[in-house]
Design a protein around this motif. Structure first.
Motif, PDB file in Angstrom:
ATOM      1  N   GLY A   1       0.801  -1.303   0.083  1.00 47.90           N
ATOM      2  CA  GLY A   1       0.148  -0.121   0.181  1.00 47.90           C
ATOM      3  C   GLY A   1       0.927   1.342  -0.082  1.00 47.90           C
ATOM      4  N   ARG A   2       2.016   1.159   0.599  1.00 51.80           N
ATOM      5  CA  ARG A   2       3.102   2.120   0.387  1.00 51.80           C
ATOM      6  C   ARG A   2       4.522   1.864  -0.213  1.00 51.80           C
ATOM      7  NH1 ARG A   2       5.478   3.105   5.060  1.00 51.80           N
ATOM      8  NH2 ARG A   2       4.699   0.995   5.979  1.00 51.80           N
ATOM      9  N   TYR A   3       4.568   0.619  -0.497  1.00 55.29           N
ATOM     10  CA  TYR A   3       5.816   0.310  -1.333  1.00 55.29           C
ATOM     11  C   TYR A   3       5.595  -1.161  -1.659  1.00 55.29           C
ATOM     12  CZ  TYR A   3       6.937  -2.310   3.122  1.00 55.29           C
ATOM     13  OH  TYR A   3       6.708  -3.083   4.159  1.00 55.29           O
ATOM     14  N   TYR A   4       6.410  -1.519  -2.631  1.00 54.29           N
ATOM     15  CA  TYR A   4       6.516  -2.898  -3.331  1.00 54.29           C
ATOM     16  C   TYR A   4       7.586  -3.642  -2.718  1.00 54.29           C
ATOM     17  CZ  TYR A   4       3.093  -1.106  -6.765  1.00 54.29           C
ATOM     18  OH  TYR A   4       1.874  -0.594  -7.088  1.00 54.29           O
ATOM     19  N   ASP A   5       7.491  -5.056  -2.535  1.00 51.34           N
ATOM     20  CA  ASP A   5       8.831  -5.642  -1.975  1.00 51.34           C
ATOM     21  C   ASP A   5       8.482  -7.210  -2.235  1.00 51.34           C
ATOM     22  OD1 ASP A   5      10.601  -5.362   1.037  1.00 51.34           O
ATOM     23  OD2 ASP A   5      11.062  -6.504  -0.922  1.00 51.34           O
ATOM     24  N   THR A   6       9.289  -8.125  -2.084  1.00 51.12           N
ATOM     25  CA  THR A   6       9.298  -9.536  -2.203  1.00 51.12           C
ATOM     26  C   THR A   6       9.684 -10.080  -0.872  1.00 51.12           C
ATOM     27  OG1 THR A   6       9.863  -9.269  -4.707  1.00 51.12           O
ATOM     28  CG2 THR A   6      10.264 -11.403  -3.481  1.00 51.12           C
ATOM     29  N   ALA A   7       8.675 -11.049  -0.493  1.00 49.87           N
ATOM     30  CA  ALA A   7       9.035 -11.769   0.517  1.00 49.87           C
ATOM     31  C   ALA A   7       9.377 -13.331   0.385  1.00 49.87           C
ATOM     32  CB  ALA A   7       7.612 -11.972   1.557  1.00 49.87           C
ATOM     33  N   TRP A   8       9.957 -14.168   1.158  1.00 52.10           N
ATOM     34  CA  TRP A   8      10.563 -15.367   1.236  1.00 52.10           C
ATOM     35  C   TRP A   8      10.139 -16.137   2.263  1.00 52.10           C
ATOM     36  CZ3 TRP A   8      12.850 -17.462  -3.151  1.00 52.10           C
ATOM     37  CH2 TRP A   8      13.422 -16.366  -4.182  1.00 52.10           C
ATOM     38  N   GLY A   9       9.679 -17.418   2.014  1.00 58.47           N
ATOM     39  CA  GLY A   9       9.660 -18.431   2.943  1.00 58.47           C
ATOM     40  C   GLY A   9      10.818 -18.990   3.520  1.00 58.47           C
ATOM     41  N   GLN A  10      10.791 -19.814   4.544  1.00 56.97           N
ATOM     42  CA  GLN A  10      12.005 -20.290   5.180  1.00 56.97           C
ATOM     43  C   GLN A  10      12.583 -21.700   4.467  1.00 56.97           C
ATOM     44  OE1 GLN A  10      13.795 -19.032   7.806  1.00 56.97           O
ATOM     45  NE2 GLN A  10      12.558 -17.434   7.167  1.00 56.97           N
ATOM     46  N   GLY A  11      11.523 -22.133   3.636  1.00 54.17           N
ATOM     47  CA  GLY A  11      12.002 -23.336   2.860  1.00 54.17           C
ATOM     48  C   GLY A  11      11.203 -24.637   3.454  1.00 54.17           C
ATOM     49  N   THR A  12      11.290 -25.655   2.456  1.00 53.62           N
ATOM     50  CA  THR A  12      10.536 -27.185   2.791  1.00 53.62           C
ATOM     51  C   THR A  12      11.457 -28.217   2.008  1.00 53.62           C
ATOM     52  OG1 THR A  12       8.821 -28.635   3.059  1.00 53.62           O
ATOM     53  CG2 THR A  12       8.772 -27.073   1.289  1.00 53.62           C
ATOM     54  N   GLN A  13      12.076 -29.110   2.766  1.00 54.77           N
ATOM     55  CA  GLN A  13      12.949 -30.112   2.263  1.00 54.77           C
ATOM     56  C   GLN A  13      12.210 -31.059   1.512  1.00 54.77           C
ATOM     57  OE1 GLN A  13      16.664 -30.366   2.284  1.00 54.77           O
ATOM     58  NE2 GLN A  13      16.156 -31.872   0.802  1.00 54.77           N
ATOM     59  N   VAL A  14      12.604 -31.386   0.069  1.00 55.57           N
ATOM     60  CA  VAL A  14      11.948 -32.271  -0.769  1.00 55.57           C
ATOM     61  C   VAL A  14      13.293 -33.238  -1.135  1.00 55.57           C
ATOM     62  CG1 VAL A  14      11.350 -33.148  -2.916  1.00 55.57           C
ATOM     63  CG2 VAL A  14      10.474 -30.944  -1.704  1.00 55.57           C
ATOM     64  N   THR A  15      13.146 -34.613  -0.618  1.00 50.94           N
ATOM     65  CA  THR A  15      14.262 -35.471  -0.927  1.00 50.94           C
ATOM     66  C   THR A  15      13.847 -36.559  -1.850  1.00 50.94           C
ATOM     67  OG1 THR A  15      15.389 -34.992   1.127  1.00 50.94           O
ATOM     68  CG2 THR A  15      15.860 -37.171   0.070  1.00 50.94           C
ATOM     69  N   VAL A  16      14.318 -36.892  -2.950  1.00 45.81           N
ATOM     70  CA  VAL A  16      13.701 -37.721  -3.769  1.00 45.81           C
ATOM     71  C   VAL A  16      14.922 -39.172  -4.007  1.00 45.81           C
ATOM     72  CG1 VAL A  16      13.063 -38.474  -6.155  1.00 45.81           C
ATOM     73  CG2 VAL A  16      12.651 -36.155  -5.216  1.00 45.81           C
ATOM     74  N   SER A  17      14.452 -40.238  -3.249  1.00 46.56           N
ATOM     75  CA  SER A  17      15.488 -41.098  -3.195  1.00 46.56           C
ATOM     76  C   SER A  17      14.912 -42.779  -2.941  1.00 46.56           C
ATOM     77  CB  SER A  17      16.286 -40.884  -1.895  1.00 46.56           C
ATOM     78  OG  SER A  17      17.124 -41.975  -1.818  1.00 46.56           O
ATOM     79  N   SER A  18      15.475 -43.524  -3.506  1.00 42.31           N
ATOM     80  CA  SER A  18      14.793 -45.032  -3.279  1.00 42.31           C
ATOM     81  C   SER A  18      15.832 -45.705  -2.017  1.00 42.31           C
ATOM     82  CB  SER A  18      15.113 -45.967  -4.448  1.00 42.31           C
ATOM     83  OG  SER A  18      16.592 -45.795  -4.733  1.00 42.31           O
TER      84      SER A  18
END
Length: 119
Positions: A102-119
């Motif tokens: 409403g006063r400025y534009y910006d970009t926010a980021w999350g903390q992340g989530t781990q994805v593991t692809v393995s057999s």
């Protein structure tokens, strides 16, 4: 300010599927584009997919045809449906959101989530 919280990561076998979610909360006027990035161990963070407030989507070539990004504007939530997962998809996945406070534009980021692809 916008606070982003990711969920849905985990361990999955090659060829499997996962669905990530990212919910935005806080004080803002409007959320514009939302997206997903990922960072594998020892590598730079890289772009995965993006969706505009008008539901226009864009994907990196490495995930096009396997991943689908979508959003629920009423819930300020973005999703990443990941199918036919490969070991090289293993990474921490981060969502981001371009917002108008409403006063400025910006970009926010999350903390992340781990994805593991393995057999």
């Amino acid at each position: 300010q916008v606070h982003l919280v990711e969920s849905g990561g985990g361990l999955v076998q090659p060829g499997g599927s996962l669905r990530l979610s990212c919910a935005a909360s806080g004080s803002f006027f409007r959320i514009n584009a939302m997206g997903w990035y990922r960072q594998a161990p020892g590598k730079e963070r890289e772009y995965v997919a993006r969706v505009t407030s008008g539901d226009t989507t864009n994907y990196d070539d490495s995930v096009r045809g396997r991943f689908t990004i979508s959003r629920d504007n009423a819930e300020n939530t973005v999703y990443l449906q990941m199918n036919t997962l490969k070991p090289e998809d293993t990474a921490v996945y981060y969502c981001n959101a371009d917002f108008d406070s409403g006063r400025y534009y910006d970009t926010a980021w999350g903390q992340g989530t781990q994805v593991t692809v393995s057999s």
